[in-house]
Design a protein around this motif. Sequence first.
Motif, PDB file in Angstrom:
ATOM      1  N   ALA A  96       0.911  -1.038   0.294  1.00  0.00           N
ATOM      2  CA  ALA A  96       0.201   0.060   0.087  1.00  0.00           C
ATOM      3  C   ALA A  96       0.416   1.655  -0.207  1.00  0.00           C
ATOM      4  CB  ALA A  96      -0.886  -0.009   0.870  1.00  0.00           C
ATOM      5  N   THR A  97      -0.135   2.475  -0.084  1.00  0.00           N
ATOM      6  CA  THR A  97       0.788   4.012  -0.281  1.00  0.00           C
ATOM      7  C   THR A  97       0.205   4.879   0.409  1.00  0.00           C
ATOM      8  OG1 THR A  97       2.604   5.766  -1.326  1.00  0.00           O
ATOM      9  CG2 THR A  97       0.170   4.041  -2.412  1.00  0.00           C
ATOM     10  N   GLY A  98       0.495   5.740   0.711  1.00  0.00           N
ATOM     11  CA  GLY A  98      -0.135   7.539   0.998  1.00  0.00           C
ATOM     12  C   GLY A  98       0.890   8.624   0.609  1.00  0.00           C
ATOM     13  N   HIS A  99       0.642   9.247   1.584  1.00  0.00           N
ATOM     14  CA  HIS A  99       1.251  10.532   1.210  1.00  0.00           C
ATOM     15  C   HIS A  99       2.413  11.028   1.533  1.00  0.00           C
ATOM     16  CE1 HIS A  99       2.613  15.068   2.012  1.00  0.00           C
ATOM     17  NE2 HIS A  99       1.005  15.307   1.972  1.00  0.00           N
ATOM     18  N   PHE A 100       3.237  11.591   1.082  1.00  0.00           N
ATOM     19  CA  PHE A 100       4.579  10.833   1.551  1.00  0.00           C
ATOM     20  C   PHE A 100       5.241  11.502   3.246  1.00  0.00           C
ATOM     21  CE2 PHE A 100       4.672  15.603   0.690  1.00  0.00           C
ATOM     22  CZ  PHE A 100       5.426  16.107   1.359  1.00  0.00           C
ATOM     23  N   TYR A 101       4.546  12.593   3.312  1.00  0.00           N
ATOM     24  CA  TYR A 101       5.139  12.844   4.357  1.00  0.00           C
ATOM     25  C   TYR A 101       4.616  12.115   5.840  1.00  0.00           C
ATOM     26  CZ  TYR A 101       5.780  16.510   8.560  1.00  0.00           C
ATOM     27  OH  TYR A 101       6.493  17.503   9.288  1.00  0.00           O
ATOM     28  N   GLU A 102       3.664  11.310   5.423  1.00  0.00           N
ATOM     29  CA  GLU A 102       3.283  10.432   6.960  1.00  0.00           C
ATOM     30  C   GLU A 102       3.948   8.723   6.230  1.00  0.00           C
ATOM     31  OE1 GLU A 102       1.543  10.683   9.770  1.00  0.00           O
ATOM     32  OE2 GLU A 102       2.275  12.265   9.146  1.00  0.00           O
ATOM     33  N   HIS A 103       5.236   9.097   5.518  1.00  0.00           N
ATOM     34  CA  HIS A 103       5.323   7.497   5.481  1.00  0.00           C
ATOM     35  C   HIS A 103       6.078   6.356   6.147  1.00  0.00           C
ATOM     36  CE1 HIS A 103       7.264   3.438   2.743  1.00  0.00           C
ATOM     37  NE2 HIS A 103       8.264   4.184   3.704  1.00  0.00           N
ATOM     38  N   GLU A 104       7.080   7.383   7.197  1.00  0.00           N
ATOM     39  CA  GLU A 104       7.727   6.746   8.356  1.00  0.00           C
ATOM     40  C   GLU A 104       6.711   6.388   9.723  1.00  0.00           C
ATOM     41  OE1 GLU A 104       8.806   9.105   6.719  1.00  0.00           O
ATOM     42  OE2 GLU A 104      10.721   7.930   5.724  1.00  0.00           O
ATOM     43  N   ASN A 105       5.839   7.409   9.899  1.00  0.00           N
ATOM     44  CA  ASN A 105       4.788   7.488  10.681  1.00  0.00           C
ATOM     45  C   ASN A 105       3.878   5.701  10.802  1.00  0.00           C
ATOM     46  OD1 ASN A 105       5.344   9.103  12.134  1.00  0.00           O
ATOM     47  ND2 ASN A 105       3.814  10.560  11.506  1.00  0.00           N
ATOM     48  N   ARG A 106       3.689   5.889   9.279  1.00  0.00           N
ATOM     49  CA  ARG A 106       2.954   4.474   8.660  1.00  0.00           C
ATOM     50  C   ARG A 106       3.778   3.323   9.490  1.00  0.00           C
ATOM     51  NH1 ARG A 106       1.586   7.980   4.429  1.00  0.00           N
ATOM     52  NH2 ARG A 106       3.056   6.367   2.887  1.00  0.00           N
ATOM     53  N   VAL A 107       4.774   3.636   8.294  1.00  0.00           N
ATOM     54  CA  VAL A 107       6.092   2.111   8.984  1.00  0.00           C
ATOM     55  C   VAL A 107       5.700   2.022  10.912  1.00  0.00           C
ATOM     56  CG1 VAL A 107       7.933   1.361   8.577  1.00  0.00           C
ATOM     57  CG2 VAL A 107       7.164   2.616   6.770  1.00  0.00           C
ATOM     58  N   ARG A 108       6.156   2.574  11.013  1.00  0.00           N
ATOM     59  CA  ARG A 108       5.849   2.414  12.617  1.00  0.00           C
ATOM     60  C   ARG A 108       4.793   2.130  13.128  1.00  0.00           C
ATOM     61  NH1 ARG A 108       4.768   5.755  16.338  1.00  0.00           N
ATOM     62  NH2 ARG A 108       4.345   7.612  14.976  1.00  0.00           N
ATOM     63  N   ARG A 109       3.471   2.727  12.831  1.00  0.00           N
ATOM     64  CA  ARG A 109       2.245   2.268  13.457  1.00  0.00           C
ATOM     65  C   ARG A 109       1.568   1.039  12.756  1.00  0.00           C
ATOM     66  NH1 ARG A 109       0.936   7.863  11.489  1.00  0.00           N
ATOM     67  NH2 ARG A 109       0.851   9.613  13.282  1.00  0.00           N
ATOM     68  N   TYR A 110       2.016   0.982  11.768  1.00  0.00           N
ATOM     69  CA  TYR A 110       1.932  -0.634  10.808  1.00  0.00           C
ATOM     70  C   TYR A 110       2.538  -1.578  10.328  1.00  0.00           C
ATOM     71  CZ  TYR A 110      -2.566   2.860  10.991  1.00  0.00           C
ATOM     72  OH  TYR A 110      -3.058   4.306  11.390  1.00  0.00           O
ATOM     73  N   PRO A 111       2.856  -1.893  11.339  1.00  0.00           N
ATOM     74  CA  PRO A 111       4.660  -2.893  10.414  1.00  0.00           C
ATOM     75  C   PRO A 111       3.980  -3.748  10.041  1.00  0.00           C
ATOM     76  CG  PRO A 111       4.460  -3.438  13.058  1.00  0.00           C
ATOM     77  CD  PRO A 111       3.701  -1.907  12.404  1.00  0.00           C
ATOM     78  N   HIS A 112       2.687  -3.783   9.462  1.00  0.00           N
ATOM     79  CA  HIS A 112       2.587  -5.131   8.930  1.00  0.00           C
ATOM     80  C   HIS A 112       2.416  -5.067   7.172  1.00  0.00           C
ATOM     81  CE1 HIS A 112       2.455  -8.125  12.115  1.00  0.00           C
ATOM     82  NE2 HIS A 112       1.868  -6.952  13.118  1.00  0.00           N
ATOM     83  N   VAL A 113       2.396  -3.727   7.325  1.00  0.00           N
ATOM     84  CA  VAL A 113       1.457  -3.113   6.219  1.00  0.00           C
ATOM     85  C   VAL A 113       2.997  -3.106   5.003  1.00  0.00           C
ATOM     86  CG1 VAL A 113       0.459  -1.351   4.566  1.00  0.00           C
ATOM     87  CG2 VAL A 113      -0.287  -2.626   6.614  1.00  0.00           C
TER      88      VAL A 113
END
Length: 377
Positions: A164-181
Amino acid sequence: MREPYPGDLRRPALRFCITLLLALMVTSLLIDAAHAATIEPSHGRERVVVAIAALNKGTEVTDFLVPYGILAEAGAEVLAVAPEAAPVTLWPAGRIAPHMDFAGFDAAHEAGADIVIIPAMVERGDEAVLNWLRDQAAKGALMVSICEGSSTLAETGLLDGRHATGHFYEHENRVRRYPHVEWQRNIRYVEDGNIISSSGVSASLPVSLLLAERIAGRGRAAEIAAHYGVENWSAEHNSDAFNIGMREMATATKNLLLGWPRADILIAVHEGVSEVDLAFPLDFASRSWKSETRLFADKTEVTTRHGLTLLADVTGDAPKRADVIRLPGDEGKGSLEIESAATLREEMLAWIGEKMGSGTAHFVAVQLEYPVPGGMR
């Protein structure tokens, strides 16, 4: 001269048969792929049913309005749904009245939607939204997130084990919050099974055109794209070109602390206004950090081209110091009178640059992950 062995006579025929078989197999696969990519009405419906989810307390305006307008133009039945049958505050500006709440949609469409659009929301973990999204996915809907709608989708658990993908600015936060994605960079949209996710706010255009192509065909999607000045809607994208760094932070700080009095920007809306035409000017004008942007109309409620109710913030005469932006189809006078949907985004950014400075125009565009100069081409 040696007489041909009977096996030699069979080899050309055998090669021909093998070649023909392979060709038929490839053709069959292509037909299957094309059929899989087509979105057709289910459960005996006449039209594809699209539900665009909204959180009443805050839903990103472009993420919501662009797919609403484009999918309606592709012939789908598009419905705005929210946890409550009450006004939806669009972020960073604007308000709408949803067509129905989740319970009302479920009663009207027991089999669920064909497509569910998930815009970015001010709270990614609202339980009513999450439960409804899980239920729609279980009924077989194609789930499509716009921008940080992917974080809301990730909260449901539906993205676990998927790309999946999302806004560039939140990439690191998404990786931290949702490590199974498996989070992806540098791509406009990612398709994994019955889920499509897209990148920054401006990705609402290409991913909506992708869906329009699957609903109405390549020709109709191309017509819609041309009208809005989009030359292609491929997944190609370089999110690494965007950054909120020292330059952008300096602009934001200066505008926040020194940008007084705030510019008063009114986006004029008229009966039958295009949802897509409204989206970017309203969004762009609201992100300068030195302006206040509101919907302006002759009356309190205005119906858009495809049946969405806009709730005006200002009616009657515009305040004297306000800048009024007129959208295509509006014959009124304003500080900016936009005539073409194809050049609307560039015209709006150019106007912001002239009024507030090129640094602010750049800051606005970066927030939406929108390329400048030249726009999406």
